[in-house]
Motif scaffolding. Sequence first.
Motif, short mmCIF file in Angstrom:
data_model
loop_
_atom_site.label_atom_id
_atom_site.label_comp_id
_atom_site.label_asym_id
_atom_site.label_seq_id
_atom_site.Cartn_x
_atom_site.Cartn_y
_atom_site.Cartn_z
N GLU A 1 2.68 -4.50 3.76
CA GLU A 1 1.43 -3.81 4.05
C GLU A 1 1.43 -2.40 3.48
OE1 GLU A 1 -1.44 -2.67 7.82
OE2 GLU A 1 -0.18 -4.46 7.94
N ALA A 2 2.54 -1.71 3.60
CA ALA A 2 2.62 -0.36 3.04
C ALA A 2 2.46 -0.39 1.53
CB ALA A 2 3.95 0.28 3.42
N GLU A 3 3.09 -1.37 0.88
CA GLU A 3 2.98 -1.49 -0.58
C GLU A 3 1.55 -1.84 -0.99
OE1 GLU A 3 5.10 -0.70 -2.78
OE2 GLU A 3 7.01 -0.59 -1.71
N ALA A 4 0.92 -2.75 -0.23
CA ALA A 4 -0.46 -3.13 -0.54
C ALA A 4 -1.40 -1.95 -0.39
CB ALA A 4 -0.89 -4.29 0.36
N LEU B 1 -3.93 -8.67 -6.30
CA LEU B 1 -2.50 -8.47 -6.06
C LEU B 1 -2.16 -9.03 -4.69
CD1 LEU B 1 -2.14 -4.71 -7.15
CD2 LEU B 1 -1.20 -6.68 -8.40
N ALA B 2 -0.94 -9.52 -4.56
CA ALA B 2 -0.44 -9.94 -3.24
C ALA B 2 1.00 -9.50 -3.10
CB ALA B 2 -0.55 -11.46 -3.08
N TYR B 3 1.30 -8.90 -1.96
CA TYR B 3 2.66 -8.46 -1.63
C TYR B 3 3.12 -9.30 -0.45
CZ TYR B 3 1.61 -4.41 -4.54
OH TYR B 3 1.28 -3.60 -5.59
N ALA B 4 4.39 -9.71 -0.46
CA ALA B 4 4.89 -10.58 0.61
C ALA B 4 6.29 -10.14 1.04
CB ALA B 4 4.94 -12.04 0.14
N SER B 5 6.57 -10.33 2.31
CA SER B 5 7.90 -10.05 2.83
C SER B 5 8.83 -11.22 2.48
CB SER B 5 7.85 -9.87 4.35
OG SER B 5 7.52 -11.10 4.99
N PRO B 6 10.14 -11.00 2.50
CA PRO B 6 11.08 -12.08 2.17
C PRO B 6 10.96 -13.29 3.11
CG PRO B 6 12.19 -9.95 2.09
CD PRO B 6 10.84 -9.71 2.68
#
Length: 245
Positions: A183-186, A117-122
């Motif tokens: 980071e919080a979501e990850a 999984l990867a989470y990214a900011s706008p």
Amino acid sequence: MTDLIQTTVADGVMIIRLNRAEKKNALNREMYHGMNKALEKASIDEVIRAVVFAGVPGTFSAGNDIKDFMTIAEGGALPSETRDFLHQLAAAPKPTIAAVDGLAIGIGTTLLMHCDLAYASPRSLFRTPFLDLGLTPEAASSLIAPRLMGDQRAFALLVLGDAFDAQAAREAGLVYQITDHPEAEAQAAAARLAQKPPEALRIARDLLKGTREDIRGRLGQELEIFAERLRSSEARAAFAAFLHR
């Protein structure tokens, strides 16, 4: 562990933080070594159930340190630390998750292709300017990217060198979710995974990823080509221009 790579473990989750903010987290040999050792520990420590890669505010990684490239271009060998980390990453037996805020250049992008999984900011930006430096794709990205995003998007990213914003990266399957708090979501996702039955998690993940023999094979092939390209006249000229801009 080196200060350039910081690790913490809590609630079954190891966070591997790239911490070279003054150089925009450009990866050097020390950092590759630190990340490799962290993944080694995560692979054998039963307390650790998932791993999160994170950077600093505004930067995940600006790619490989060009000074290290110059050392190889002038006759040095491809560092074993780089090779060891990439193979360790490709074979990681536990879930890996990335939290990206800002720049994700070169290996900062191709690393994500190995993550579950990867989470990214706008404000995140993904780019692999390999050809601009006289180089070629690495980290098995030439194999994984077409599977992940299709031939044309992979070509645009890896060969044309187009920059993908967060939305384009999500549409290409490089990013799972765009969020103001990657980071919080990850970490939340990693914590959820850490609570699942570990054997069932391992089996399910292995079913999704397959044997990964083809990825390891492509990794080796790319590394050989990459080392040759680092010593090419095209690469040496590009490095010199970059360092003197």
